[in-house]
Design a protein around this motif. Structure first.
Motif, PDB file in Angstrom:
ATOM      1  N   LEU A   1      27.617  56.685  40.536  1.00  0.00           N
ATOM      2  CA  LEU A   1      28.664  56.101  39.693  1.00  0.00           C
ATOM      3  C   LEU A   1      30.050  56.584  40.103  1.00  0.00           C
ATOM      4  CD1 LEU A   1      26.917  56.306  36.187  1.00  0.00           C
ATOM      5  CD2 LEU A   1      27.273  54.265  37.585  1.00  0.00           C
ATOM      6  N   ASP A   2      30.152  57.842  40.512  1.00  0.00           N
ATOM      7  CA  ASP A   2      31.440  58.383  40.976  1.00  0.00           C
ATOM      8  C   ASP A   2      31.928  57.631  42.207  1.00  0.00           C
ATOM      9  OD1 ASP A   2      31.549  60.276  38.968  1.00  0.00           O
ATOM     10  OD2 ASP A   2      30.718  61.895  40.195  1.00  0.00           O
TER      11      ASP A   2
ATOM     12  N   GLY B   1      38.127  47.000  45.206  1.00  0.00           N
ATOM     13  CA  GLY B   1      37.905  45.915  44.259  1.00  0.00           C
ATOM     14  C   GLY B   1      36.415  45.734  44.033  1.00  0.00           C
ATOM     15  N   TYR B   2      36.044  45.331  42.848  1.00  0.00           N
ATOM     16  CA  TYR B   2      34.627  45.188  42.506  1.00  0.00           C
ATOM     17  C   TYR B   2      33.946  44.134  43.373  1.00  0.00           C
ATOM     18  CZ  TYR B   2      30.441  43.923  39.867  1.00  0.00           C
ATOM     19  OH  TYR B   2      29.148  43.643  39.519  1.00  0.00           O
TER      20      TYR B   2
ATOM     21  N   LEU C   1      27.845  48.682  37.522  1.00  0.00           N
ATOM     22  CA  LEU C   1      29.054  48.434  36.745  1.00  0.00           C
ATOM     23  C   LEU C   1      28.793  48.664  35.254  1.00  0.00           C
ATOM     24  CD1 LEU C   1      31.922  47.410  36.254  1.00  0.00           C
ATOM     25  CD2 LEU C   1      31.019  45.068  36.353  1.00  0.00           C
ATOM     26  N   GLU C   2      27.683  48.152  34.776  1.00  0.00           N
ATOM     27  CA  GLU C   2      27.346  48.292  33.353  1.00  0.00           C
ATOM     28  C   GLU C   2      27.218  49.766  32.966  1.00  0.00           C
ATOM     29  OE1 GLU C   2      23.960  46.755  30.174  1.00  0.00           O
ATOM     30  OE2 GLU C   2      24.064  45.882  32.183  1.00  0.00           O
ATOM     31  N   LYS C   3      26.526  50.545  33.796  1.00  0.00           N
ATOM     32  CA  LYS C   3      26.344  51.968  33.508  1.00  0.00           C
ATOM     33  C   LYS C   3      27.663  52.737  33.633  1.00  0.00           C
ATOM     34  CE  LYS C   3      21.968  51.727  32.684  1.00  0.00           C
ATOM     35  NZ  LYS C   3      21.500  51.839  31.281  1.00  0.00           N
TER      36      LYS C   3
ATOM     37  N   LEU D   1      29.789  40.786  29.884  1.00  0.00           N
ATOM     38  CA  LEU D   1      29.819  42.244  29.811  1.00  0.00           C
ATOM     39  C   LEU D   1      30.975  42.699  28.932  1.00  0.00           C
ATOM     40  CD1 LEU D   1      28.394  44.763  30.816  1.00  0.00           C
ATOM     41  CD2 LEU D   1      29.866  44.743  32.814  1.00  0.00           C
ATOM     42  N   LYS D   2      32.117  42.011  29.026  1.00  0.00           N
ATOM     43  CA  LYS D   2      33.267  42.333  28.180  1.00  0.00           C
ATOM     44  C   LYS D   2      32.907  42.175  26.707  1.00  0.00           C
ATOM     45  CE  LYS D   2      37.783  40.488  26.846  1.00  0.00           C
ATOM     46  NZ  LYS D   2      37.451  39.643  25.694  1.00  0.00           N
ATOM     47  N   ILE D   3      32.278  41.059  26.375  1.00  0.00           N
ATOM     48  CA  ILE D   3      31.875  40.810  24.982  1.00  0.00           C
ATOM     49  C   ILE D   3      30.914  41.897  24.513  1.00  0.00           C
ATOM     50  CG2 ILE D   3      30.601  39.238  23.475  1.00  0.00           C
ATOM     51  CD1 ILE D   3      31.694  36.936  25.275  1.00  0.00           C
ATOM     52  N   GLN D   4      29.959  42.232  25.378  1.00  0.00           N
ATOM     53  CA  GLN D   4      28.977  43.256  25.050  1.00  0.00           C
ATOM     54  C   GLN D   4      29.642  44.613  24.820  1.00  0.00           C
ATOM     55  OE1 GLN D   4      25.756  43.598  27.922  1.00  0.00           O
ATOM     56  NE2 GLN D   4      25.573  45.779  27.524  1.00  0.00           N
TER      57      GLN D   4
END
Length: 204
Positions: A16-17, A27-28, A58-60, A117-120
């Motif tokens: 993750l780092d 950029g993603y 990304l989620e984590k 993901l934003k909504i979540q």
């Protein structure tokens, strides 16, 4: 002598780092799983042992930032500050976290491909942040600093203002307009809390 297995959370945080760094610098969308493993000097199979996809990374990563924010909020709750100061600090910390690395988190969340993901994440933030805001408000009511007639509705109102400010930060609103929006937000929150004027101060 058998080798002691490494704590999985250590390796996951290493991944993750590196992903956090690459999402910011490249950029993603431009970052690939191969980029992450190459930067770490490991095989792709190792990464897939911990994460199924770049989307899961990304989620984590966002979950980790949310956990970090909640730790900061809990620290604020324990401070010997006034309720108005605690509300101000809480809102300021949420917005500072959102502008992490020149708005990296906001850019990721407002990307069209990541809207779900934003909504979540916003729902998760609402669920986790609401009880802490409610506690501050109830403390303020008991101390007669706040006089709002319905604390849960006030919490919902503050969360709407937070989302409004987050979008303004994502759009990189001009400094003078952003300053006006922050002042208006402070005034609206004071009205919602029914507290003295010029007691809520949002600092970025």
């Amino acid at each position: 002598m058998p080798r002691t297995p490494q704590d999985p959370s250590i390796r996951m945080n290493e991944i993750l780092d590196v992903a956090d760094y690459l999402f910011f610098t490249k950029g993603y969308d431009a970052t690939t799983i191969n980029d992450i493993t190459k930067k770490m000097g490991v095989a792709q199979g190792m990464l897939y042992y911990y994460f199924k996809s770049k989307e899961e990374i990304l989620e984590k990563m966002l979950d980790r930032h949310a956990d970090s924010l909640m730790t900061e909020i809990k620290t604020i709750i324990d401070l010997n500050n006034s309720p108005t100061e605690k509300i101000s600090l809480t809102i300021s910390n949420v917005l500072r976290k959102a502008t992490y690395k020149d708005g990296l988190l906001l850019n990721l969340l407002y990307d069209n491909q990541n809207l779900n993901l934003k909504i979540q994440l916003f729902r998760q933030l609402e669920v986790t942040l609401s009880p802490w805001l409610l506690k501050i408000i109830e403390d303020g009511l008991s101390q007669r600093v706040f006089h709002t007639r319905h604390a849960p509705t006030t919490v919902s109102y503050i969360l709407v203002i937070l989302e409004f400010l987050s979008e303004a930060l994502y759009q990189k609103t001009a400094a003078d307009i952003l300053a006006f929006r922050l002042q208006m937000a402070e005034s609206l929150i004071e009205k919602a809390l029914d507290c003295k004027d010029n007691t809520i101060h949002i600092l970025l």
